[in-house]
Design an enzyme around this catalytic site. Structure first.
Site, PDB file in Angstrom:
ATOM      1  N   ILE A 243       0.826  -1.215   0.000  1.00  0.00           N
ATOM      2  CA  ILE A 243       0.000   0.000   0.000  1.00  0.00           C
ATOM      3  C   ILE A 243       0.853   1.256   0.000  1.00  0.00           C
ATOM      4  CG2 ILE A 243      -1.996  -1.064   1.104  1.00  0.00           C
ATOM      5  CD1 ILE A 243      -1.030   0.031   3.758  1.00  0.00           C
TER       6      ILE A 243
ATOM      7  N   GLY B 160       8.737   3.703   0.844  1.00  0.00           N
ATOM      8  CA  GLY B 160       9.558   4.872   1.105  1.00  0.00           C
ATOM      9  C   GLY B 160      11.009   4.549   0.941  1.00  0.00           C
TER      10      GLY B 160
ATOM     11  N   LYS C 216       5.298  -2.641   7.497  1.00  0.00           N
ATOM     12  CA  LYS C 216       6.355  -2.007   6.727  1.00  0.00           C
ATOM     13  C   LYS C 216       7.551  -2.939   6.691  1.00  0.00           C
ATOM     14  CE  LYS C 216       9.154   2.221   6.483  1.00  0.00           C
ATOM     15  NZ  LYS C 216       9.409   3.537   7.107  1.00  0.00           N
TER      16      LYS C 216
ATOM     17  N   ASP D 293      10.871  15.039  10.076  1.00  0.00           N
ATOM     18  CA  ASP D 293      10.350  14.811   8.725  1.00  0.00           C
ATOM     19  C   ASP D 293       8.842  15.001   8.717  1.00  0.00           C
ATOM     20  OD1 ASP D 293      10.419  14.304   6.035  1.00  0.00           O
ATOM     21  OD2 ASP D 293      10.536  12.137   6.215  1.00  0.00           O
TER      22      ASP D 293
END
Length: 1018
Positions: free
Chosen positions: A701, A704, A740, A845
């Site tokens: 989905i 990075g 992830k 970030d």
């Protein structure tokens, strides 16, 4: 026939003559129609030397005879139409300063401000006729060219907002006609040079906000007898104000704030009879305020805050027609003289954060249209003056942390102009006037920590603008009126530690905006009102230590944002609702009630044990709450049976271990992953084995720099990037998680910017950071796996994805109320990281793609791979190895510092606010060389707010949108010191959501909050 021939020849002769004349006419007129004059040719060379991405110079055509009609060009009225002015402000131009401009012999004015000019050559001195040169807000670097002083006619020089460094050139002292010199907001590191005192023609001198070396104010500056405006804020000045400044007789503005000046405030200021504004705040001035103020008849503003002043306020100060007096954060001691009340134009009176004593003048407000009174954090005593609102103009009344006593004056109940009232932490008593409860414009009413008594009046129904009501720690009694439910703007209702009785009013559940409800430590009875699930913005619910009874409604588990739940010290009975497991709580306390049955599985662990103590009917072995068993006569048989079960269990365990060992061997050969490396941070309702079976490309989905993110629904990759992929996984129990998976790296194969070590560090940082955080607006990390090159992070799944993807692909679907909720949620998450974590955490970030949205569009901060612990950074244990963050979100100070700072996050968050308000991306080709922050600021100044707002937003919310826009602009300020803290940002957003008046004001043309973080409480 002869006649015809003669006529024909004549006709032919005339035709030939006509053609000759026509040819000569066209030949002579051709240069006038088709040739551009010499000055136009020079300007064409200027156009060629600059980058013009937005086409600002598109009208500069070589088909014109002169350049006088070109954009930004002005010519004189002479026959030659010479160019006298070039004004290309905010034209998105970049490149070096175009030296060909200096070939325009009549050119007297050049303005190239708000562009990206990056070099100023020494040849600028060839522009001999210049009287005005404005190169402010560009990208100029290096030393200031010393040849500038060779421009004999120059009167105006503005180099503000560049990156010039080094000393102020000594040659600038040679200017003979210069009237305005502006060098503020650069990187000048020398000193405030004494040579500037030689420019006796100067009227305006601005050197503020440069990192000068510590230096004294040069006495030579006193020679500038024509000077009207002196701005030296933030120049690292030390020592005293020199006596020579008494000669600055034309001065109207003196600003030496934010320095380290010492000594007493000199009497010489009373010789500055034309002065309108004196700014001395944030220095180290000592002693008393000198007498002699009656000489300053033009004075409108005097600010000596954040110093070390002592003594009393001189009586003659009160004879001035003040508009604002600000002495906050000093160490003043003494009385406020009665004569202050005689000031006919007094509008703002602020003395907060001092050590002032005595009572306020009884006539304060009688003769002046007083608008703002803030005397917080002093030692004032006595009663509140009766006539503060005699002129019906009082807007803000702030008296926090003093020793005031007596009642609230009846007259304040009729002051319909009031919007902000803070009387907390005094010794006030008696009943609050009935009309005072219902003032129509008050949005903040704070009576915390006094001795008020009586009831809340039913007239509170008239306070339709009220958003924050804080009346805790008083002696209020009686029932809470149903009219509270009519206050649709109410965000916080804190009434703990009073003597309220009766039921919790049912209409409270109509307050759809309510975020905090604290009624603890009262005498309330009956149960929790039906329909509490409608409070869908509720974040904190505290009903502890009352006499509430009945069952805890299962509907509490349907409050999506609830983070704090305390129902302890009551008479609740029955079972604990299983629906509470739907909540993401940082605090749960159900202790000291009459609950029974089993504890819900999510909370049946030792960490929650204290949340359930004092409930004799509860039993759960994991929590250690079961009562001890009584030993009976059959205990021997029980022991034998236990032994049999133990042997059987041992055999079973050995078999299971063997089976698992074989299974792991199979999994290792197939997946190359050791499942024993799993680490959990919460009680899991699924098996780690399920995760691996779902990590296929159908489930990605997102991705990075470090890996992919999977939605583990047993089927899809929902994102990927430089770090890895994100999978979506639906587990056997129906739960959905995001996984992830970081990219597998090897040192020998890794040729990318990030090495395997950096991937390892990112994994470690994310685990160490998210594993410790418990907050409703921070994405929850369920567990992780670190096995060799395979690294997995399992998060809660956010069905609406990231804010960035949704906003910039389906922005029309996000209405303003949803966007406002998102920005407030994200602000609260960042505020938690900066102020409530120990040690504080800098995300580094912050961007819209790292703000995730759940099914109800509640926001969560995510992706902590580059986060830093602030304390480690302050000790020098960590420095940035490279620029952290994403293009368009990086704070400008990264250009010259490597230190991590919370202010960097605040800048990035400001960009997110601007994205939500404008609907634009942080980087857009339309901006040219600028980013969103710079584009918004420039567009606001030149075209107004309507040109930056997202046209998809409902115009009925325009006022609130503009207030949020102001907060975003404040966050992206170029100077970190001027950006508010995240805690302040949260408060500003809360007030923006509730108030009809913006809480952002302007000082010196720049947006700034009315109060600092360390000043008067918000």
């Amino acid at each position: 026939m002869h006649i015809s021939l003669s006529l024909s020849l004549l006709y032919m002769g005339n035709l030939q003559n006509f053609l000759i004349l026509l040819f000569l006419s066209l030949t002579l007129s051709l240069p006038l129609c088709l040739s551009l004059n010499q000055e136009g040719l020079y300007l064409q060379r200027v156009k060629q030397s600059l980058s013009d991405p937005t086409g600002s110079l598109s009208t500069w055509s070589d088909r014109d005879a002169t350049p006088c009609n070109w954009t930004g060009i002005t010519c004189d009225n002479s026959p030659s139409s010479s160019v006298v002015s070039v004004n290309l402000t905010t034209a998105s131009l970049s490149g070096p300063f175009p030296s060909f401009l200096c070939r325009l012999r009549s050119l007297s004015s050049i303005s190239l401000s708000n562009n990206s000019i990056n070099m100023l050559p020494a040849t600028i001195s060839t522009c001999q006729n210049l009287t005005l040169l404005d190169l402010s807000q560009n990208l100029l670097v290096g030393p200031i060219p010393p040849t500038l002083s060779d421009l004999p006619n120059l009167r105006y020089l503005n180099l503000d907002g560049n990156n010039f460094s080094g000393d102020i050139p000594a040659s600038l002292g040679n200017f003979q006609q210069l009237e305005t010199l502006i060098l503020s907001e650069n990187l000048l590191s020398g000193t405030v040079s004494a040579v500037l005192g030689n420019i006796t023609s100067l009227k305006w001198l601005q050197l503020a906000y440069n990192p000068f070396a510590p230096s004294r104010l040069a006495p030579e500056l006193g020679n500038l007898t024509n000077l009207e405006y002196l701005w030296l804020a933030g120049c690292n000045l030390v020592g005293e104000i020199p006596e020579s400044f008494a000669k600055l007789s034309s001065l109207t503005n003196l600003d030496v704030s934010i320095n380290q000046l010492t000594g007493s405030i000199p009497n010489l200021i009373f010789q500055l009879k034309n002065v309108v504004q004196i700014e001395l705040y944030q220095n180290s001035f000592t002693g008393t305020l000198p007498a002699g103020w009656s000489n300053l008849t033009a004075l409108r503003r005097f600010d000596a805050s954040t110093n070390k002043l002592t003594g009393t306020i001189p009586d003659d100060l009160c004879e001035l027609p003040l508009e604002s007096l600000n002495l906050q954060e000093n160490q003043l001691v003494g009385l406020v003289p009665e004569s202050i009340a005689k000031s006919p134009n007094l509008q703002e009176f602020k003395l907060f954060n001092n050590q002032l004593t005595g009572s306020l003048p009884s006539q304060l407000g009688v003769n002046s249209p007083l608008q703002i009174l803030d005397v917080s954090e002093n030692m004032f005593s006595g009663e509140i003056p009766e006539n503060l609102c005699a002129k019906w103009a009082l807007v803000e009344l702030v008296m926090i942390d003093n020793l005031f006593s007596g009642n609230i004056p009846v007259g304040l109940g009729k002051c319909r102009s009031l919007s902000r009232v803070r009387l907390r932490s005094n010794r006030l008593f008696g009943e609050v006037p009935a009309e005072f409860w219902g003032l129509p414009h008050v949005y903040l009413l704070d009576l915390f920590n006094n001795s008020f008594s009586g009831n809340i009046s039913h007239m509170i129904s008239g306070a339709r603008n009220l958003s924050i009501l804080m009346i805790s720690k008083n002696k209020f009694s009686g029932s809470i009126p149903d009219e509270i439910g009519l206050l649709g703007s109410l965000i916080e209702f804190s009434a703990n530690e009073n003597e309220f009785s009766g039921e919790i009013p049912g209409p409270l559940v109509q307050l759809s905006q309510l975020g905090k409800l604290d009624l603890s430590n009262n005498e309330l009875s009956e149960g929790i009102p039906v329909g509490i699930q409608s409070l869908n913005h509720l974040n904190e619910l505290n009903l502890a230590n009352n006499r509430l009874s009945g069952e805890i409604p299962d509907d509490i588990g349907r409050l999506p944002g609830l983070n704090y739940l305390d129902l302890s010290g009551n008479y609740f009975s029955g079972k604990i609702p299983l629906g509470l497991q739907n909540l993401k709580l940082s605090k749960l306390n159900l202790s000291s009630n009459r609950l029974s049955g089993k504890i819900p599985p999510l909370y049946a662990q030792e960490v929650y044990r204290n949340s359930f103590v004092g409930n004799p009917g509860l039993c759960d072995d994991l929590a250690g709450l079961c009562p001890p068993q009584v030993r009976d006569r059959n205990q021997g048989y029980v022991w034998i049976l236990g032994l049999i079960f133990a042997v059987t269990g041992t055999v079973l365990i050995v078999g299971v271990v063997w089976f698992v060992w074989k299974y792991w061997n199979i999994k290792e050969s197939r997946e190359g992953i050791i499942l024993s490396k799993w680490r959990s941070f919460h009680k899991l309702g699924f098996s780690e084995f399920e995760i691996f079976d779902c990590l296929n490309e159908e489930n990605v989905i997102g991705s990075g720099a470090s890996g992919k993110v999977y939605k583990v629904v047993l089927n899809n990759v929902i994102g990927s990037g430089a770090s890895g992929k994100v999978y979506k996984v639906v587990l056997s129990n129906g739960e959905v998680v995001a996984v992830k998976k970081l990219w597998e790296r090897s040192n020998k194969d890794d040729t990318s910017f990030e090495s395997a070590d950096s991937a390892k560090d990112e994994f470690k940082v994310e685990v160490e950071t998210l594993g410790k955080i418990r907050h409703k607006n921070i994405v929850r990390l369920w567990c992780c796996c670190n096995s060799g090159n395979c690294k997995l992070l399992v998060y809660e799944y956010m069905p609406n994805g990231s804010l960035g993807d949704l906003l910039h692909s389906k922005g029309a679907l996000l209405d303003w109320p949803t966007r406002f909720r998102i920005v407030l949620d994200a602000a609260e998450g960042l505020s938690y990281l900066h102020h409530d974590c120990v040690p504080p955490i800098v995300h580094r970030d912050v961007k819209s793609n790292n703000i995730l949205l759940d099914g109800e569009f509640a926001a969560r901060i995510a992706d902590f791979g580059v986060a830093k612990f602030v304390e480690a950074v302050k000790r020098g244990e960590e420095f940035m190895s490279g620029i952290a963050g994403s293009c368009g979100y990086i704070a400008p100070e990264y250009a010259y510092t490597l230190r991590v700072n919370e202010k960097s996050d605040i800048y990035s968050f400001g960009v997110v606010i601007l994205e939500l308000v404008t609907g634009r991306r942080p980087i857009d080709p339309e901006f040219g060389e600028k980013d969103l922050a710079k584009w918004v600021c420039i567009t606001l100044d030149q075209k107004g707010v309507d040109h930056v707002l997202d046209p998809n937003l409902d115009s009925s919310f325009k006022e609130q949108i503009c207030r949020v826009l102001d907060i975003g602009v404040l966050c992206v300020g170029p100077l970190p010191i001027n950006r508010p803290s995240m805690r302040r940002v949260v408060k500003l957003l809360q007030e923006a959501g509730a108030d009809n008046k913006p809480k952002i004001g302007k000082k010196d043309g720049k947006l700034s909050p009315y109060y600092s973080d360390e000043g008067s409480a918000i």
